[in-house]
Design a protein around this motif. Structure first.
Motif, PDB file in Angstrom:
ATOM      1  N   PRO A   1       9.760  15.676  13.344  1.00  9.31           N
ATOM      2  CA  PRO A   1       9.201  14.938  14.495  1.00  9.31           C
ATOM      3  C   PRO A   1       9.960  13.683  14.892  1.00  9.31           C
ATOM      4  O   PRO A   1       9.709  13.130  15.974  1.00  9.31           O
ATOM      5  CB  PRO A   1       7.783  14.596  14.022  1.00  9.31           C
ATOM      6  N   SER A   2      10.898  13.230  14.067  1.00  6.76           N
ATOM      7  CA  SER A   2      11.704  12.072  14.465  1.00  6.76           C
ATOM      8  C   SER A   2      12.673  12.433  15.591  1.00  6.76           C
ATOM      9  O   SER A   2      13.313  11.550  16.170  1.00  6.76           O
ATOM     10  CB  SER A   2      12.478  11.516  13.265  1.00  6.76           C
ATOM     11  N   PHE A   3      12.773  13.733  15.888  1.00  4.17           N
ATOM     12  CA  PHE A   3      13.545  14.226  17.041  1.00  4.17           C
ATOM     13  C   PHE A   3      12.570  14.921  17.993  1.00  4.17           C
ATOM     14  O   PHE A   3      12.528  16.147  18.075  1.00  4.17           O
ATOM     15  CB  PHE A   3      14.628  15.209  16.591  1.00  4.17           C
TER      16      PHE A   3
ATOM     17  N   PHE B   1      13.411  17.916  20.327  1.00  6.65           N
ATOM     18  CA  PHE B   1      13.835  19.193  19.758  1.00  6.65           C
ATOM     19  C   PHE B   1      12.919  19.704  18.642  1.00  6.65           C
ATOM     20  O   PHE B   1      13.180  20.756  18.063  1.00  6.65           O
ATOM     21  CB  PHE B   1      15.266  19.066  19.200  1.00  6.65           C
ATOM     22  N   HIS B   2      11.870  18.964  18.359  1.00  7.54           N
ATOM     23  CA  HIS B   2      10.966  19.382  17.273  1.00  7.54           C
ATOM     24  C   HIS B   2      10.066  20.519  17.739  1.00  7.54           C
ATOM     25  O   HIS B   2       9.473  20.471  18.808  1.00  7.54           O
ATOM     26  CB  HIS B   2      10.108  18.197  16.823  1.00  7.54           C
ATOM     27  N   LEU B   3       9.973  21.563  16.909  1.00  6.66           N
ATOM     28  CA  LEU B   3       9.088  22.695  17.175  1.00  6.66           C
ATOM     29  C   LEU B   3       7.865  22.599  16.275  1.00  6.66           C
ATOM     30  O   LEU B   3       8.006  22.433  15.057  1.00  6.66           O
ATOM     31  CB  LEU B   3       9.817  24.016  16.911  1.00  6.66           C
ATOM     32  N   PRO B   4       6.658  22.689  16.842  1.00  6.04           N
ATOM     33  CA  PRO B   4       5.451  22.563  16.018  1.00  6.04           C
ATOM     34  C   PRO B   4       5.326  23.661  14.969  1.00  6.04           C
ATOM     35  O   PRO B   4       4.764  23.439  13.894  1.00  6.04           O
ATOM     36  CB  PRO B   4       4.311  22.639  17.042  1.00  6.04           C
ATOM     37  N   GLU B   5       5.860  24.840  15.284  1.00  4.55           N
ATOM     38  CA  GLU B   5       5.850  25.945  14.332  1.00  4.55           C
ATOM     39  C   GLU B   5       7.281  26.395  14.082  1.00  4.55           C
ATOM     40  O   GLU B   5       8.063  26.540  15.022  1.00  4.55           O
ATOM     41  CB  GLU B   5       5.040  27.136  14.880  1.00  4.55           C
ATOM     42  N   PRO B   6       7.653  26.628  12.814  1.00  6.05           N
ATOM     43  CA  PRO B   6       9.032  27.067  12.540  1.00  6.05           C
ATOM     44  C   PRO B   6       9.293  28.447  13.139  1.00  6.05           C
ATOM     45  O   PRO B   6       8.389  29.287  13.222  1.00  6.05           O
ATOM     46  CB  PRO B   6       9.089  27.108  11.010  1.00  6.05           C
ATOM     47  N   ILE B   7      10.522  28.660  13.582  1.00  6.68           N
ATOM     48  CA  ILE B   7      10.866  29.969  14.142  1.00  6.68           C
ATOM     49  C   ILE B   7      10.982  30.998  13.017  1.00  6.68           C
ATOM     50  O   ILE B   7      11.389  30.684  11.903  1.00  6.68           O
ATOM     51  CB  ILE B   7      12.178  29.915  14.946  1.00  6.68           C
ATOM     52  N   GLN B   8      10.583  32.223  13.314  1.00  4.12           N
ATOM     53  CA  GLN B   8      10.661  33.301  12.336  1.00  4.12           C
ATOM     54  C   GLN B   8      11.972  34.081  12.481  1.00  4.12           C
ATOM     55  O   GLN B   8      12.436  34.703  11.524  1.00  4.12           O
ATOM     56  CB  GLN B   8       9.481  34.249  12.514  1.00  4.12           C
TER      57      GLN B   8
END
Length: 389
Positions: free
Chosen positions: A250-252, A255-262
């Protein structure tokens, strides 16, 4: 690197990199000469004709990179439109062409140079090697500079090999052919597919590839974006949207995604078009999307067709800048006064290469064409190692 900035008006770069006086017509033109962020090569030779080259900077750091490599039997054009920073586009400019040469030698190690062939597989492999190399660089630097994971680049490549044309593309830079129709009128043929979420077919493609993700494409501030962040669906780099190990915290926030990509959200496999050059094919325009924001394909080919070759890439570029100014109610002479970064509010970095096809040279002796490596904007001109031809 930018030592040419601030040179006097009414001059341009000659093929040797020295300044030469402009023609009277250009002196009375749009006044591009004192645009310190515009660079151009009026006309150079390649193995099958001539080419014209122009670049303008808008970002605080130029994120576009571009190159032309001329060989005895072949011509290579690359336009690399970076985003998030210049690192990915610079990496492509330094490595993709070299990968192409190495792979072509590896495919046919026993053949004499003049008998080697180009192929879609060679192009795909060169793109793959470049992608893997940049992701390796990101991995090595990730602990100390994680933001590299959010830097990427579109990648447009064209190769003329004897009578064949190969065009490979990631992102929304575009290659357009100017052809004569049966009525001898110039018409535009778009050779590339725009990998951009603004295109309905791209949104459908993404939805089909990610049926489990209802947020794969969302409208944000009036623009369709993948994961609400990026418009292009294919690129070199953008590691955080390809591998979960490069996720940004979240410091970015951008570009931060709330859920990691699979699995990968973006792709790095290029769309490739191969075609035999016909007698009606007159020229090619390779350009980053900043040009196509202001000119249609047909407008661009008509400008090229209806004007002299020398300086034609610059003419296209200035036409786009003048249109950008009209939209923002700012004439070009005012745009030129803006600094890097501020100027990005008016237009993007733009790179343009116009490649003319002289058919009497396609089957002739190309030995007279210089083997040159030309890098856009930095005015780097030297011998090319385009020796697989």
């Amino acid at each position: 690197m930018f030592s040419w900035l601030g040179k006097t008006a009414s001059s341009c770069l000659s093929p040797t990199g020295r300044y030469a006086p402009m023609s009277k017509d250009d002196e009375q033109g749009s006044g591009w000469e004192d645009d310190a962020l515009l660079w151009s090569k009026d006309l150079e030779k390649h193995s099958h004709g001539e080419f014209s080259f122009a670049v303008v900077q808008a970002n605080a750091v130029l994120e576009d990179q571009s190159q032309v490599e001329t060989g005895r039997h072949a011509t290579f054009v690359g336009v690399y439109d970076g985003h998030g920073g210049p690192e990915a586009s610079r990496y492509i400019s330094d490595h993709l062409f070299n990968h192409l040469i190495i792979i072509s030698h590896r495919k046919d190690p026993g053949l004499a140079q003049e008998n080697r062939e180009m192929s879609e597989d060679i192009l795909k492999s060169a793109f793959s090697e470049t992608e893997n190399g940049f992701l390796t660089l990101v991995r090595r630097a990730y602990a100390i500079r994680p933001v590299l994971a959010a830097i990427g680049s579109c990648c447009l490549v064209g190769v003329i090999w004897k009578r064949m044309l190969y065009v490979a593309n990631l992102g929304d830079s575009r290659a357009v052919m100017g052809c004569l129709d049966r009525s001898n009128r110039i018409v535009a043929e778009q050779l590339t597919r725009d990998h951009n979420a603004s295109m309905e077919e791209i949104r459908k493609e993404l939805t089909n590839l990610h049926p489990e993700d209802s947020q794969i494409v969302v409208m944000k501030q009036g623009v369709w974006r993948i994961k609400g962040i990026i418009q292009v669906s294919r690129s070199i780099g953008d590691a955080y949207l390809k591998r979960p190990e490069f996720a940004l915290d979240p410091s970015f926030p951008r570009f931060h995604l709330p859920e990691p990509i699979q699995r990968p959200v973006l792709r790095a496999d290029p769309s490739i078009v191969t075609r035999r050059i016909s007698g009606n094919d007159k020229f090619l325009i390779f350009a980053s999307d900043g040009l196509w924001e202001f000119l249609t394909n047909q407008e661009a080919v008509e400008i090229v067709h209806n004007n002299q070759r020398a300086g034609i890439a610059r003419r296209l570029l200035v036409t786009a800048l003048e249109r950008a100014g009209r939209i923002r109610q700012m004439p070009y002479h005012e745009i030129k006064k803006l600094d890097q970064g501020v100027r990005r509010h008016v237009h993007d970095d733009i790179s343009i290469v116009v490649v003319f096809i002289d058919h009497d040279m396609l089957d002739g002796d190309e030995a007279a064409a210089p083997q040159l490596s030309v890098r856009g904007f930095v005015d780097a001109v030297g011998p090319s190692n385009f020796n697989f031809s």
